[in-house]
Design a protein around this motif. Structure first.
Motif, short mmCIF file in Angstrom:
data_model
loop_
_atom_site.label_atom_id
_atom_site.label_comp_id
_atom_site.label_asym_id
_atom_site.label_seq_id
_atom_site.Cartn_x
_atom_site.Cartn_y
_atom_site.Cartn_z
N LEU A 23 39.79 -38.53 -21.04
CA LEU A 23 41.15 -38.77 -21.46
C LEU A 23 41.88 -37.45 -21.61
CD1 LEU A 23 40.51 -41.39 -24.28
CD2 LEU A 23 41.05 -41.83 -21.88
N THR A 24 43.16 -37.47 -21.33
CA THR A 24 43.97 -36.27 -21.47
C THR A 24 44.11 -35.89 -22.93
OG1 THR A 24 46.04 -35.23 -20.78
CG2 THR A 24 46.17 -37.48 -21.64
N GLU A 25 44.50 -34.66 -23.18
CA GLU A 25 44.67 -34.17 -24.53
C GLU A 25 45.67 -35.03 -25.30
OE1 GLU A 25 44.12 -30.69 -21.64
OE2 GLU A 25 45.24 -32.59 -21.71
N GLN A 26 45.39 -35.31 -26.56
CA GLN A 26 46.28 -36.16 -27.34
C GLN A 26 47.66 -35.52 -27.51
OE1 GLN A 26 44.62 -37.91 -30.91
NE2 GLN A 26 42.70 -38.47 -29.90
N GLN A 27 47.73 -34.20 -27.53
CA GLN A 27 49.01 -33.53 -27.70
C GLN A 27 49.96 -33.79 -26.53
OE1 GLN A 27 48.08 -29.35 -27.97
NE2 GLN A 27 48.13 -29.06 -25.76
N ASP A 28 49.44 -34.24 -25.40
CA ASP A 28 50.30 -34.52 -24.25
C ASP A 28 51.28 -35.65 -24.53
OD1 ASP A 28 49.06 -32.52 -22.89
OD2 ASP A 28 48.15 -33.77 -21.35
N ALA A 29 51.00 -36.45 -25.56
CA ALA A 29 51.91 -37.55 -25.89
C ALA A 29 53.16 -37.06 -26.62
CB ALA A 29 51.17 -38.58 -26.76
N LEU A 30 53.12 -35.84 -27.17
CA LEU A 30 54.24 -35.32 -27.95
C LEU A 30 55.43 -34.97 -27.06
CD1 LEU A 30 52.32 -32.98 -30.41
CD2 LEU A 30 53.06 -35.33 -30.79
N LYS A 31 56.63 -35.32 -27.53
CA LYS A 31 57.87 -35.05 -26.79
C LYS A 31 58.79 -34.19 -27.65
CE LYS A 31 56.25 -38.01 -23.80
NZ LYS A 31 55.56 -37.54 -22.58
N GLN A 32 59.76 -33.58 -26.99
CA GLN A 32 60.74 -32.77 -27.72
C GLN A 32 61.50 -33.61 -28.74
OE1 GLN A 32 60.04 -29.17 -27.32
NE2 GLN A 32 62.26 -29.28 -27.62
N ASP A 33 61.70 -34.90 -28.43
CA ASP A 33 62.49 -35.73 -29.34
C ASP A 33 61.64 -36.53 -30.32
OD1 ASP A 33 61.40 -37.53 -27.54
OD2 ASP A 33 63.21 -38.75 -27.38
N THR A 34 60.31 -36.33 -30.30
CA THR A 34 59.44 -37.03 -31.25
C THR A 34 59.82 -36.62 -32.67
OG1 THR A 34 57.62 -37.09 -29.64
CG2 THR A 34 57.06 -37.44 -31.96
N GLN A 35 59.98 -37.60 -33.53
CA GLN A 35 60.40 -37.32 -34.91
C GLN A 35 59.33 -37.62 -35.95
OE1 GLN A 35 64.22 -39.18 -35.79
NE2 GLN A 35 64.96 -38.73 -33.73
N LEU A 36 58.26 -38.31 -35.55
CA LEU A 36 57.17 -38.63 -36.48
C LEU A 36 55.85 -38.56 -35.73
CD1 LEU A 36 56.19 -39.67 -39.29
CD2 LEU A 36 56.50 -41.99 -38.39
#
Length: 344
Positions: free
Chosen positions: A123-136
């Motif tokens: 599986l890819t790194e979990q941090q790859d799910a983070l976006k610039q507009d993620t707020q939580l």
């Protein structure tokens, strides 16, 4: 990436499931929003991360069970999903960009690929799910890095059987009956100290990475529910309808070792969150009456108690994971913290 970030150096079906789940491995609600505070008007872009305690191993049905991610054993109704639904009823909408929680995840899988067992893929790194507009950003990591599965196996002769709980004890040459002494002195204590130091360093790095990739996000680190009660005599009685004791053959004098290790991890998680300006959900202190040894009130399924997960026709044990009651407790306290964080 910021230069400030530190680098740190059978049955077959039961083995498959437990390898993913463990990896190595009703109190009052928390305070809600203040009077008069308004819920966020717009949906809150949200990413959930974590290990089997976030994916809620043992609760069926499983998300993406026909895909590679099915090996994460992420329950369709895991606590992130339940918490999000309860918040919806309060006018807080979480726009879930991704839930990348996966059984067996170690802290470093936040920034490194996670290999699934038996050649099932990676599986890819979990941090790859983070976006610039993620707020939580919210979830739990640390238990597998400390090695709770290995600690359990070090303290149990039964769990060392090849068909149960894959992986090795910390030292297979040290008898399970000497578990307490092993972890309180010598090599066992040294190993445990190292694992806690590693977990603290890597959790610190994970929280820094969350801020780097999602600079406007509120970060919430969720602790683990309590497994062993203060009164360990409760663990000498099987839960209603069960034949096995909650912690199988682990001796009563070794149970405080498990509890002290869990308390130590909880304290580390709380400290790291505070040091990084993040929030912490202290489930350990909120679930004192719902441990694996609290009978009908247990929020943790016994080590060898059958869970709701069936794999290739075999019921898989809980391996000391939250059951539905425990999942609901997780969701309750997580939702209360999210409400407070988003309304402040």
């Amino acid at each position: 990436m910021s230069s400030a970030m530190r680098k740190t150096t059978t049955p077959r079906t039961r083995q498959l499931a437990a390898a993913i789940a463990l990896g190595s491995c009703l109190a009052l609600a928390a305070p809600g929003s203040s009077a008069g505070a308004a819920a966020p008007a717009d949906p809150v872009p949200t990413v959930f991360f974590g290990d089997s305690y976030t994916s809620n191993f043992g609760i069926a049905p499983v998300n993406n069970q026909d895909s590679e991610r099915g090996w994460c054993f992420q329950a369709t109704e895991n606590y992130p999903a339940v918490a999000a639904r309860s918040l919806q009823g309060k006018g807080i909408t979480l726009d879930v960009q991704s839930d990348v929680s996966c059984g067996g995840a170690l802290v470093h899988h936040f920034w490194q690929k996670q290999e699934l067992p038996f050649g099932a893929g990676e599986l890819t790194e979990q941090q790859d799910a983070l976006k610039q507009d993620t707020q939580l950003v919210l979830g739990s990591l640390g238990g597998n890095t400390v090695g709770f599965a290995r600690i359990l196996k070090q303290c149990s002769t039964k769990l060392r059987e090849p068909s149960l709980l894959p992986g090795d004890p910390v030292n297979p040459d040290s008898p399970a009956a000497e578990c307490k002494t092993f972890f309180e002195s010598g090599d066992g204590k040294e190993w445990l100290d190292y694992k806690f130091e590693q977990a603290e360093d890597e959790l610190d790095q994970a929280l820094q990475r969350m801020s780097y990739f999602s600079p406007d996000a509120e970060r919430v680190l969720v602790g683990y529910p309590r497994l062993v009660p203060q009164d360990t005599t409760k663990c000498l009685t099987a839960a209603p309808g069960q034949s096995e004791l909650p912690f199988a053959d682990i001796s009563q004098d070794a149970l405080p070792v498990l509890d002290q290790a869990q308390k130590r991890l909880n304290d580390i998680m709380k400290k790291v969150a505070a040091d990084n300006g993040a929030d912490f959900v202290d489930l350990y202190t909120k679930t004192n009456s719902n441990t694996a040894c609290d009978g009908a009130d247990r929020g943790i399924g016994g080590v060898l108690e059958e869970s709701k997960l069936e794999l290739l026709g075999t019921q898989i044990p809980w391996y000391a994971h939250p059951n539905e009651k425990g999942r609901d407790l997780q969701a309750q306290h997580v939702a209360a913290t999210i409400e407070t964080v988003l309304n402040r």
